[in-house]
Scaffold this active site. Structure first.
Site, PDB file in Angstrom:
ATOM      1  N   ASP A  67      38.613  38.488  48.865  1.00  0.00           N
ATOM      2  CA  ASP A  67      38.753  39.847  48.536  1.00  0.00           C
ATOM      3  C   ASP A  67      37.517  40.604  48.531  1.00  0.00           C
ATOM      4  O   ASP A  67      36.459  40.118  48.776  1.00  0.00           O
ATOM      5  CB  ASP A  67      39.466  39.787  47.190  1.00  0.00           C
ATOM      6  CG  ASP A  67      38.774  39.064  46.148  1.00  0.00           C
ATOM      7  OD1 ASP A  67      37.491  38.459  46.421  1.00  0.00           O
ATOM      8  OD2 ASP A  67      39.382  38.373  45.172  1.00  0.00           O
ATOM      9  N   ASN A 136      43.974  35.625  34.017  1.00  0.00           N
ATOM     10  CA  ASN A 136      45.379  36.123  33.823  1.00  0.00           C
ATOM     11  C   ASN A 136      46.343  35.213  34.924  1.00  0.00           C
ATOM     12  O   ASN A 136      47.399  35.720  35.505  1.00  0.00           O
ATOM     13  CB  ASN A 136      45.480  37.566  34.109  1.00  0.00           C
ATOM     14  CG  ASN A 136      45.009  38.014  35.301  1.00  0.00           C
ATOM     15  OD1 ASN A 136      44.628  37.235  36.238  1.00  0.00           O
ATOM     16  ND2 ASN A 136      45.061  39.520  35.615  1.00  0.00           N
ATOM     17  N   HIS A 138      45.311  35.275  38.133  1.00  0.00           N
ATOM     18  CA  HIS A 138      45.153  35.530  39.553  1.00  0.00           C
ATOM     19  C   HIS A 138      44.440  34.759  40.489  1.00  0.00           C
ATOM     20  O   HIS A 138      43.617  33.768  39.932  1.00  0.00           O
ATOM     21  CB  HIS A 138      44.793  36.971  39.650  1.00  0.00           C
ATOM     22  CG  HIS A 138      43.399  37.202  39.388  1.00  0.00           C
ATOM     23  ND1 HIS A 138      42.703  38.340  38.789  1.00  0.00           N
ATOM     24  CD2 HIS A 138      42.220  36.572  39.711  1.00  0.00           C
ATOM     25  CE1 HIS A 138      41.307  38.240  38.566  1.00  0.00           C
ATOM     26  NE2 HIS A 138      40.984  37.125  39.329  1.00  0.00           N
ATOM     27  N   GLU A 143      46.920  39.960  41.613  1.00  0.00           N
ATOM     28  CA  GLU A 143      47.156  40.217  40.047  1.00  0.00           C
ATOM     29  C   GLU A 143      48.643  39.723  39.870  1.00  0.00           C
ATOM     30  O   GLU A 143      49.476  39.856  40.627  1.00  0.00           O
ATOM     31  CB  GLU A 143      46.872  41.581  39.897  1.00  0.00           C
ATOM     32  CG  GLU A 143      45.424  41.992  39.873  1.00  0.00           C
ATOM     33  CD  GLU A 143      44.500  41.326  38.910  1.00  0.00           C
ATOM     34  OE1 GLU A 143      44.572  40.464  38.376  1.00  0.00           O
ATOM     35  OE2 GLU A 143      43.727  42.435  38.409  1.00  0.00           O
TER      36      GLU A 143
HETATM   37  C1  GLP Z   1      37.394  37.426  40.683  1.00  0.00           C
HETATM   38  C2  GLP Z   1      37.751  36.898  41.801  1.00  0.00           C
HETATM   39  C3  GLP Z   1      38.539  35.850  41.921  1.00  0.00           C
HETATM   40  C4  GLP Z   1      37.789  34.776  40.788  1.00  0.00           C
HETATM   41  C5  GLP Z   1      38.020  35.504  39.588  1.00  0.00           C
HETATM   42  C6  GLP Z   1      37.597  34.282  38.626  1.00  0.00           C
HETATM   43  O1  GLP Z   1      37.941  38.798  40.114  1.00  0.00           O
HETATM   44  N1  GLP Z   1      38.471  38.031  42.497  1.00  0.00           N
HETATM   45  O2  GLP Z   1      38.710  35.129  43.318  1.00  0.00           O
HETATM   46  O3  GLP Z   1      38.559  33.725  41.115  1.00  0.00           O
HETATM   47  O4  GLP Z   1      37.733  36.508  39.323  1.00  0.00           O
HETATM   48  O5  GLP Z   1      36.112  34.607  38.343  1.00  0.00           O
HETATM   49  P1  GLP Z   1      34.948  33.873  37.448  1.00  0.00           P
HETATM   50  O6  GLP Z   1      34.854  32.449  38.358  1.00  0.00           O
HETATM   51  O7  GLP Z   1      34.049  34.463  37.091  1.00  0.00           O
HETATM   52  O8  GLP Z   1      35.732  33.474  36.280  1.00  0.00           O
END
Ligand code: GLP
Length: 246
Positions: A67, A136, A138, A143
């Site tokens: 992303d 959440n 995702h 989302e």
């Molecule tokens: C972000 C990314 C995801 C990632 C998630 C968790 O929003 N788009 O790909 O898995 O958040 O992030 P973190 O590893 O900082 O908890």
């Protein structure tokens, strides 16, 4: 689902790095999908270390990031382009043409998403998708929703995700409210999936992903029907799991 629980977060990260490394060792022209966030940082560190040690060669690997924020240029410090360069690409032997990340500044984001899908197909599809998970549920920036998007698409970020990721932005930096994300269908077509979740903040999402019913409100729950998923957790992220999901 193949679920492995480690005592510490660093062990979960290292295990994921070893799995990614074996993928590259077994298939030097692997196509990988890569995540951002804080969870993959120690994984990328270990991969950089294995590369510096002469064990890993990325010269034939192709990557597609999951992303990117809409409205952030590649050189913006908050962009996932910048993150990936800092955390991984500057430390391994990949040429820019092997690296694919959605262009957050694309004049026509929908067309950018379509072109990304075509590029993934052109590369022969994804061999291994490496994922994190949001609180959440995702994956990528898919989302919680009524109907999941199969293909790469533009997303409105939820309030929870914006709050979670606000920590990466300083007061003067405007946090984008939209992003582009690889679709659930594209991720599910990956031949292998490895997901890492660490910390107690992920415990609820992890339980819903593994034990809940498949629900577009918990996008990661779709992984239950993928034929090859490995989930690496630390003790804290696994805290809400019980034997046989009781
Ligand atoms: C972000 C990314 C995801 C990632 C998630 C968790 O929003 N788009 O790909 O898995 O958040 O992030 P973190 O590893 O900082 O908890």
């Amino acid at each position: 689902m193949n679920i492995r629980v480690f005592e510490h977060d660093m062990q979960a990260a290292q295990a994921a790095a070893f799995l990614l490394a074996s993928q590259i060792l077994e298939k030097p022209d692997s196509v990988l999908a890569l995540p951002t966030g804080s969870t993959p940082v120690p994984v990328y560190k270990e991969l950089a270390h294995l590369t510096a040690s002469g064990i890993l060669d990325w010269s034939r690997v192709t990557t597609f990031n999951l992303d990117e924020y809409l409205g952030l240029a590649a050189d913006d410090e908050q962009s996932y382009h910048h993150f990936m360069h800092e955390q991984l690409f500057s430390k391994i032997n990949m040429r820019p043409e092997q690296i694919h990340i959605l262009d957050g500044m694309a004049a026509d984001p929908e067309a950018e998403c379509l072109a990304y899908e075509r590029a993934i197909r052109g590369a022969g599809g994804i061999d291994l998708a490496f994922l994190g998970i949001g609180r959440n549920g995702h994956i990528g920036f898919n989302e919680p929703t009524e109907i999941m998007s199969a293909m790469t698409h533009v997303v409105d970020l939820t309030a929870e995700t914006l709050a979670d990721n606000a920590r990466f932005f300083t007061k003067n930096q405007k946090q984008p409210t939209q992003a582009m994300s690889m679709g659930i269908g594209t991720i599910m077509q990956a031949r292998q999936i490895v997901l890492v979740a660490t910390g107690g903040g992920k415990a609820r999402a992890v339980r819903q992903m593994i034990c809940g019913s498949m629900d577009p409100q918990i996008p990661a729950s779709i992984l239950q029907i993928h034929k090859s998923v490995t989930i690496f957790l630390d003790r804290a992220a696994a805290a809400a799991l019980k034997a046989n999901c009781d």
